[in-house]
Scaffold this motif. Structure first.
Motif, mmCIF file in Angstrom:
data_model
loop_
_atom_site.group_PDB
_atom_site.id
_atom_site.type_symbol
_atom_site.label_atom_id
_atom_site.label_comp_id
_atom_site.label_asym_id
_atom_site.label_seq_id
_atom_site.Cartn_x
_atom_site.Cartn_y
_atom_site.Cartn_z
ATOM 1 N N MET A 1 0.841 -1.199 0.000
ATOM 2 C CA MET A 1 0.000 0.000 0.000
ATOM 3 C C MET A 1 0.878 1.252 0.000
ATOM 4 S SD MET A 1 -2.667 1.072 2.999
ATOM 5 C CE MET A 1 -1.766 1.607 4.438
ATOM 6 N N THR A 2 0.514 2.231 -0.815
ATOM 7 C CA THR A 2 1.208 3.518 -0.765
ATOM 8 C C THR A 2 0.290 4.508 -0.086
ATOM 9 O OG1 THR A 2 1.983 2.959 -2.948
ATOM 10 C CG2 THR A 2 2.525 5.160 -2.143
ATOM 11 N N LEU A 3 0.634 4.816 1.133
ATOM 12 C CA LEU A 3 -0.189 5.789 1.861
ATOM 13 C C LEU A 3 0.259 7.186 1.441
ATOM 14 C CD1 LEU A 3 -2.290 6.429 3.987
ATOM 15 C CD2 LEU A 3 -0.505 6.238 5.729
ATOM 16 N N LEU A 4 -0.669 7.967 0.897
ATOM 17 C CA LEU A 4 -0.304 9.293 0.399
ATOM 18 C C LEU A 4 -0.484 10.356 1.470
ATOM 19 C CD1 LEU A 4 -1.935 8.974 -3.137
ATOM 20 C CD2 LEU A 4 0.467 8.651 -2.509
ATOM 21 N N LEU A 5 -1.640 10.346 2.123
ATOM 22 C CA LEU A 5 -1.940 11.412 3.073
ATOM 23 C C LEU A 5 -2.215 10.803 4.456
ATOM 24 C CD1 LEU A 5 -2.290 14.514 2.968
ATOM 25 C CD2 LEU A 5 -4.737 14.140 2.597
ATOM 26 N N GLY A 6 -1.445 11.247 5.447
ATOM 27 C CA GLY A 6 -1.648 10.803 6.832
ATOM 28 C C GLY A 6 -2.280 11.949 7.609
ATOM 29 N N CYS A 7 -3.468 11.726 8.150
ATOM 30 C CA CYS A 7 -4.208 12.833 8.777
ATOM 31 C C CYS A 7 -4.431 12.574 10.257
ATOM 32 C CB CYS A 7 -5.574 13.011 8.127
ATOM 33 S SG CYS A 7 -5.512 13.065 6.328
ATOM 34 N N ILE A 8 -4.410 13.664 11.009
ATOM 35 C CA ILE A 8 -4.683 13.607 12.442
ATOM 36 C C ILE A 8 -5.829 14.576 12.690
ATOM 37 C CG2 ILE A 8 -3.739 14.071 14.740
ATOM 38 C CD1 ILE A 8 -0.914 13.650 13.358
ATOM 39 N N ALA A 9 -6.939 14.064 13.239
ATOM 40 C CA ALA A 9 -8.098 14.936 13.473
ATOM 41 C C ALA A 9 -8.321 15.068 14.965
ATOM 42 C CB ALA A 9 -9.335 14.356 12.801
ATOM 43 N N ASP A 10 -8.726 16.264 15.417
ATOM 44 C CA ASP A 10 -8.834 16.468 16.864
ATOM 45 C C ASP A 10 -10.188 16.056 17.447
ATOM 46 O OD1 ASP A 10 -10.413 18.591 16.074
ATOM 47 O OD2 ASP A 10 -9.268 20.139 17.108
ATOM 48 N N ASP A 11 -11.108 15.564 16.602
ATOM 49 C CA ASP A 11 -12.311 14.918 17.153
ATOM 50 C C ASP A 11 -12.921 13.949 16.144
ATOM 51 O OD1 ASP A 11 -13.930 16.427 15.455
ATOM 52 O OD2 ASP A 11 -15.393 16.866 17.028
ATOM 53 N N PHE A 12 -13.874 13.142 16.629
ATOM 54 C CA PHE A 12 -14.388 12.019 15.850
ATOM 55 C C PHE A 12 -15.216 12.470 14.642
ATOM 56 C CE2 PHE A 12 -17.856 8.968 15.154
ATOM 57 C CZ PHE A 12 -17.119 7.857 14.779
ATOM 58 N N THR A 13 -16.184 13.372 14.858
ATOM 59 C CA THR A 13 -17.032 13.749 13.723
ATOM 60 C C THR A 13 -16.243 14.581 12.716
ATOM 61 O OG1 THR A 13 -17.948 15.439 15.171
ATOM 62 C CG2 THR A 13 -19.352 13.567 14.701
ATOM 63 N N GLY A 14 -15.272 15.371 13.228
ATOM 64 C CA GLY A 14 -14.406 16.128 12.325
ATOM 65 C C GLY A 14 -13.593 15.183 11.444
ATOM 66 N N ALA A 15 -13.176 14.074 12.015
ATOM 67 C CA ALA A 15 -12.403 13.088 11.260
ATOM 68 C C ALA A 15 -13.265 12.488 10.145
ATOM 69 C CB ALA A 15 -11.924 11.983 12.194
ATOM 70 N N THR A 16 -14.520 12.202 10.465
ATOM 71 C CA THR A 16 -15.417 11.623 9.450
ATOM 72 C C THR A 16 -15.658 12.618 8.326
ATOM 73 O OG1 THR A 16 -16.503 10.462 11.255
ATOM 74 C CG2 THR A 16 -17.622 10.438 9.146
ATOM 75 N N ASP A 17 -15.820 13.884 8.705
ATOM 76 C CA ASP A 17 -16.032 14.946 7.728
ATOM 77 C C ASP A 17 -14.831 15.005 6.755
ATOM 78 O OD1 ASP A 17 -16.738 17.312 6.528
ATOM 79 O OD2 ASP A 17 -16.271 18.578 8.256
ATOM 80 N N LEU A 18 -13.633 14.959 7.301
ATOM 81 C CA LEU A 18 -12.423 14.983 6.472
ATOM 82 C C LEU A 18 -12.356 13.735 5.585
ATOM 83 C CD1 LEU A 18 -9.626 16.061 5.661
ATOM 84 C CD2 LEU A 18 -8.685 14.953 7.697
ATOM 85 N N ALA A 19 -12.612 12.574 6.182
ATOM 86 C CA ALA A 19 -12.542 11.314 5.427
ATOM 87 C C ALA A 19 -13.534 11.351 4.263
ATOM 88 C CB ALA A 19 -12.834 10.141 6.349
ATOM 89 N N ASN A 20 -14.720 11.852 4.539
ATOM 90 C CA ASN A 20 -15.761 11.952 3.518
ATOM 91 C C ASN A 20 -15.317 12.881 2.375
ATOM 92 O OD1 ASN A 20 -18.470 11.446 2.649
ATOM 93 N ND2 ASN A 20 -18.999 13.505 3.335
ATOM 94 N N THR A 21 -14.682 13.994 2.733
ATOM 95 C CA THR A 21 -14.174 14.943 1.724
ATOM 96 C C THR A 21 -13.131 14.260 0.837
ATOM 97 O OG1 THR A 21 -14.507 16.768 3.245
ATOM 98 C CG2 THR A 21 -12.968 17.160 1.452
ATOM 99 N N LEU A 22 -12.242 13.505 1.449
ATOM 100 C CA LEU A 22 -11.175 12.845 0.678
ATOM 101 C C LEU A 22 -11.745 11.769 -0.247
ATOM 102 C CD1 LEU A 22 -8.491 12.602 3.519
ATOM 103 C CD2 LEU A 22 -8.471 14.163 1.547
ATOM 104 N N VAL A 23 -12.738 11.019 0.255
ATOM 105 C CA VAL A 23 -13.361 9.984 -0.586
ATOM 106 C C VAL A 23 -14.015 10.628 -1.808
ATOM 107 C CG1 VAL A 23 -15.278 8.334 -0.693
ATOM 108 C CG2 VAL A 23 -13.680 8.265 1.224
ATOM 109 N N LYS A 24 -14.726 11.731 -1.565
ATOM 110 C CA LYS A 24 -15.406 12.394 -2.688
ATOM 111 C C LYS A 24 -14.399 12.912 -3.716
ATOM 112 C CE LYS A 24 -18.198 15.140 -0.378
ATOM 113 N NZ LYS A 24 -19.199 16.188 -0.177
#
Ligand code: ADP
Length: 421
Positions: A1-24
């Motif tokens: 696997m080539t991991l391109l972007l490693g993200c650290i989110a300071d809360d759970f729903t914020g993390a989902t919001d970011l993940a959703n943005t990246l998937v889109k």
């Protein structure tokens, strides 16, 4: 696997919001609930978001949690790093945005990073370093009364300067609209002036895309979820990511259920819509407080009804009912009791074979996911804006849709199951 972007989110729903943005934007994305224990199998992902609960912790704690996440992401081989915080820059003079960014820069050995919480779709914009919520300055919005992180200064460079000893600067709107090359020149000249942290103006999604492109070579980027929108295209340009990648989730079949502990207006509509056509069980918070084993009653009720056709179990109530419960039990106690009951029901449903679960409520989702021992989520397609289907990692894979408060159309609960994938 080539991991391109490693993200650290300071809360759970914020993390989902970011993940959703990246998937889109075409990145296969996994969200981890904290730094994972050894042995968790993680599917191939272009981006991993480690969700922390560090927004309101003392700064030294937030720093050490973030550094632990960074260490894990570096070991996974990420090429670029992202620190995600709230689009209202939730923080205090003691942190945690400045101290965490400083620590991440030091650990990565990078002298310079950027800050941008703008999220135009949700009416968060930054102009001349001032953060607006709709047509109001941040300090005039409801955020000035936030119980944990009241935001009384709308100037992000000023707010940030109180959280770090490094020099803070601004890339203003006039530069952002001149495009990628101008922004990069401004990064260089700011660095020559000794600036280590640059706040970026952005009013539209187009600005965010341009800024994303300008940040292609930075080791660390910090921002809300909007700032991440332009990053996947950088990897496509470099031939590291296929364009238009679709994130398909594994097939997960089995009985389905909806658990609702949100009392928000949209959820109330969704509950009454589903009740008209599906079996439903109402949790009475006062009965729980009186010591009745409501979780057992709900599970007994559900056990003869579980099938592909979802059942609904809910504590959702109108504001008057909620208020009367809160007057008797206290708001926090009432919330904790209901969350514990719904979590117990979630565990019981999974033990009885349920594999597909929609959970309504931000706090409720957090409680349910932790009761189920979920360590990570593979993020799939959006059901409605901001709410993707996910598949839990681990041996027992579950299809989970975690919907906070006011998200989703009135028929969200019934339509969602058909959209899994
Ligand atoms: P939302 O995303 O809509 O804010 P949350 O799950 O974050 O939903 O918050 C709802 C809170 O209300 C939870 O703590 C939940 O336990 C609590 N709650 C749910 N139903 C009731 C009820 N009938 N009476 C009192 N509190 C409730």
């Amino acid at each position: 696997m080539t991991l391109l972007l490693g993200c650290i989110a300071d809360d759970f729903t914020g993390a989902t919001d970011l993940a959703n943005t990246l998937v889109k934007a075409g990145m296969r994305t996994v969200q981890l609930l904290g730094v994972p224990r050894a042995g968790l199998t993680i599917p191939d992902a272009d981006a991993i978001v480690v969700a922390l609960k560090s927004r309101s912790n003392p700064a030294p704690e937030a720093v050490s949690m973030s550094l632990a996440a960074l260490t894990w992401l570096r070991a996974a081989g990420a090429r670029q790093y992202y620190f995600k915080y709230c689009s209202t820059f939730d923080s205090t003079d003691r942190g945690n945005i400045g101290p965490v960014a400083d620590a991440l820069c030091d650990a990565l050995g990078t002298p310079f990073t950027v800050f941008n919480p703008a999220f135009p779709t949700n009416k968060r914009t930054v102009y001349q370093g001032y953060l607006f919520v709709g047509d109001m300055l941040l300090s005039e919005s409801g955020m000035r009364h936030h119980p944990l992180t009241p935001m009384t200064d709308p100037s992000l460079p000023r707010v940030l300067a109180r959280q770090t000893s490094r020099k803070v600067g601004l890339v203003p709107y006039g530069t952002v609209v001149r495009g990628v090359a101008a922004i990069r020149e401004s990064f260089d000249s700011l660095q020559r002036e000794g600036v280590r942290h640059a706040v970026l103006d952005a009013i539209t999604d187009e600005h965010l895309l341009t800024l994303g492109e300008a940040c292609a070579d930075l080791a660390l980027i910090t921002g809300g979820s909007g700032m991440a929108m332009g990053l996947p295209a950088n990897f496509v340009r470099r031939g590291l990511l296929e364009p238009g990648r679709v994130s398909a989730l594994p097939a997960i079949d089995g009985p389905a259920a909806v658990l609702s502990g949100s009392c928000s207006t949209a959820t109330q509509q969704q509950v009454s819509d589903m009740r008209r056509t599906h079996d439903a069980f109402e949790i009475d918070a006062l009965a729980v407080a009186d010591g009745r084993d409501v979780a057992r009653e709900a599970l007994e009720w559900a056990s003869t009804r579980l099938s592909e056709r979802p059942v609904l179990i809910y504590s959702t109530a109108d504001p008057k009912t909620v208020e009367s419960v809160q007057v008797r039990l206290g708001r926090d106690h009432a919330g904790a009791l209901v969350e514990a009951t719904l979590s117990q029901i979630a565990k019981g449903l999974v033990a009885r074979g349920v594999r597909r679960l929609v959970v309504a409520g931000g706090e409720t989702s957090g409680a349910v996911v932790s009761a189920l021992g979920v360590q990570g989520l593979q993020i799939g397609a959006e059901i409605d804006p901001g709410v993707p289907w996910t598949a839990s990692l681990g041996e027992q894979r579950l299809a989970l849709a975690l919907k906070s408060g006011n998200f989703g159309t009135p028929d969200f609960f019934t339509k969602s199951f058909a959209k899994y994938g």
